[in-house]
Design an enzyme around this catalytic site. Structure first.
Site, PDB file in Angstrom:
ATOM      1  CB  ALA A  44      60.775 -25.186  17.968  1.00 33.19           C
ATOM      2  CG  HIS A  79      61.013 -19.964  12.683  1.00 34.12           C
ATOM      3  ND1 HIS A  79      60.344 -21.100  13.279  1.00 34.12           N
ATOM      4  CD2 HIS A  79      60.634 -19.032  13.335  1.00 34.12           C
ATOM      5  CE1 HIS A  79      59.983 -20.976  14.096  1.00 34.12           C
ATOM      6  NE2 HIS A  79      59.755 -19.541  14.446  1.00 34.12           N
ATOM      7  CD  GLN A 106      58.042 -14.118  24.215  1.00 32.55           C
ATOM      8  OE1 GLN A 106      58.922 -13.369  24.119  1.00 32.55           O
ATOM      9  NE2 GLN A 106      57.299 -14.774  23.208  1.00 32.55           N
ATOM     10  CD  GLN A 149      55.893 -11.608  18.390  1.00 30.15           C
ATOM     11  OE1 GLN A 149      55.869 -11.945  19.477  1.00 30.15           O
ATOM     12  NE2 GLN A 149      56.329 -12.234  17.188  1.00 30.15           N
ATOM     13  CB  SER A 189      52.410 -23.102  15.224  1.00 33.33           C
ATOM     14  OG  SER A 189      52.611 -22.894  16.284  1.00 33.33           O
TER      15      SER A 189
HETATM   16  P1  AMP Z   1      58.364 -17.830  17.444  1.00 30.90           P
HETATM   17  O1  AMP Z   1      59.549 -18.837  17.450  1.00 30.90           O
HETATM   18  O2  AMP Z   1      57.228 -18.639  17.370  1.00 30.90           O
HETATM   19  O3  AMP Z   1      58.308 -16.675  18.439  1.00 30.90           O
HETATM   20  O4  AMP Z   1      58.343 -17.064  16.009  1.00 30.90           O
HETATM   21  C1  AMP Z   1      59.396 -16.053  15.725  1.00 30.90           C
HETATM   22  C2  AMP Z   1      59.142 -15.425  14.235  1.00 30.90           C
HETATM   23  O5  AMP Z   1      58.696 -16.281  13.338  1.00 30.90           O
HETATM   24  C3  AMP Z   1      57.973 -14.504  14.949  1.00 30.90           C
HETATM   25  O6  AMP Z   1      58.156 -13.475  13.877  1.00 30.90           O
HETATM   26  C4  AMP Z   1      56.728 -15.188  14.057  1.00 30.90           C
HETATM   27  O7  AMP Z   1      55.743 -14.615  13.735  1.00 30.90           O
HETATM   28  C5  AMP Z   1      57.415 -15.714  12.806  1.00 30.90           C
HETATM   29  N1  AMP Z   1      56.444 -17.068  12.341  1.00 30.90           N
HETATM   30  C6  AMP Z   1      56.132 -18.003  13.202  1.00 30.90           C
HETATM   31  N2  AMP Z   1      55.331 -18.962  12.327  1.00 30.90           N
HETATM   32  C7  AMP Z   1      55.319 -18.667  11.197  1.00 30.90           C
HETATM   33  C8  AMP Z   1      54.877 -18.933   9.812  1.00 30.90           C
HETATM   34  N3  AMP Z   1      54.044 -20.165   9.766  1.00 30.90           N
HETATM   35  N4  AMP Z   1      54.965 -18.153   8.796  1.00 30.90           N
HETATM   36  C9  AMP Z   1      55.834 -17.022   8.935  1.00 30.90           C
HETATM   37  N5  AMP Z   1      56.396 -16.568   9.937  1.00 30.90           N
HETATM   38  C10 AMP Z   1      56.144 -17.258  11.246  1.00 30.90           C
END
Ligand code: AMP
Length: 289
Positions: free
Chosen positions: A36, A41, A65, A158, A190
């Site tokens: 997503a 990302h 998780q 995290q 997000s």
């Molecule tokens: P997730 O897919 O939500 O598990 O996130 C994967 C990676 O992307 C993790 O290292 C998150 O911290 C990073 N991430 C998610 N949202 C953001 C954002 N708005 N800015 C920078 N990194 C992000």
């Protein structure tokens, strides 16, 4: 349309590609995600490209998780769009295993954590979350053998947990934190934001606003307890259910104390309807008087 980024579905296929790169002396970056994908990302992929010759993005909605009460089934899955985005961001490989590939029958090992994973922040509300994250990240590091791994500061606790684990277990991976990417209105991007109605989204903006108020107040020398109390009040007044708003040491995540001096981090988590949002910001300790 040009060629799409390649996809490995098995550990064996992943290892075959990585072995080829390593044999050619190339440095490898890993960006673990749950798919997503959004601009946040993509920014991690761009940092990966600066730090290494090859960038692998893992896409795995890791069941361990999520607590049974959480949104595993509802978590958005948008593989075709993710692949297009990663092709555009010029990632070199997607690793997208099945749950059975990652957790075959008989799987029985979990990483046990303390330190930043027991700071009383996310861990207090999601007690099984970080053991699940750490175990899957440990597996991904072992499978992909990256030189560097990029994690977002968006999930600040995290990031500290993974840095600590990589150091403690000598995983041989340099863990790099990347700045949070925000929408123009300040909302941290997000995958879960898509669940917010427009009214919920407007209300959710209070989180970024309050983090700014806390950072400015503490930097100006106000007592953390006073600024935090005001921030908590504003969040609840906006109609959110607050899990926590805290000021912590930026490295250890230990409580900041009344007259903090080291670099700090303000962290917040709150629920709007059925959606849970987290955010955080760097805070400069105030001038001591
Ligand atoms: P997730 O897919 O939500 O598990 O996130 C994967 C990676 O992307 C993790 O290292 C998150 O911290 C990073 N991430 C998610 N949202 C953001 C954002 N708005 N800015 C920078 N990194 C992000």
């Amino acid at each position: 349309m040009g060629k799409q980024v390649a996809v490995a579905r098995t550990v064996k296929a992943l290892c075959r590609v990585v072995e080829g790169w390593k044999a050619a002396g190339e440095r490898v970056a890993l960006v673990p995600t749950m798919g997503a994908l959004h601009e946040g990302h993509a920014s991690l992929v761009r940092i990966g490209r600066m730090k290494a010759d090859r960038v692998i993005v893992s896409i795995f909605v890791n069941p361990t998780q999520f607590a049974p009460t959480e949104d595993l089934a509802k978590y958005p899955r948008t593989f075709a769009a993710d692949r297009a985005r990663l092709t555009e961001a010029r990632a070199d490989l997607i690793f997208a295993p099945t749950a059975a590939e990652m957790y075959p029958d008989g799987f029985a090992t979990t990483v046990t954590l303390a330190g930043p994973a027991a700071a009383g922040l996310e861990d207090a509300f999601r007690p099984t979350h970080f053991p699940g994250v750490a175990t899957v990240v440990c597996k991904l590091f072992t499978q992909a053998r990256p030189d560097v791994a990029i994690f977002g500061e968006k999930d600040y606790q995290q990031l500290q947990v993974v840095k600590r684990m990589a150091a403690d277990l000598d995983l041989g991976v340099k863990v790099i934190g990347a700045p949070t990417i925000r929408d123009p209105d300040g909302m941290a991007m997000s995958s879960r934001n898509r669940f917010l109605s427009s009214a919920e989204r407007r209300a959710g903006l209070v989180l970024h606003r309050v983090l700014g108020i806390v950072a400015d107040g503490v930097a100006a020398g106000q007592a953390p307890a006073t600024v935090l109390a005001e921030g908590r009040r504003l969040i609840e007044e906006a109609g959110l259910a607050l899990d926590y708003l805290e000021l912590r040491d930026a490295g250890t995540l230990a409580p900041a104390g009344a007259r903090p001096s080291a670099p700090l981090r303000a962290l917040v988590a709150a629920r709007i309807g059925s959606t849970r949002l987290i955010d955080n910001i760097a805070v400069r300790a105030g001038e001591s008087s």
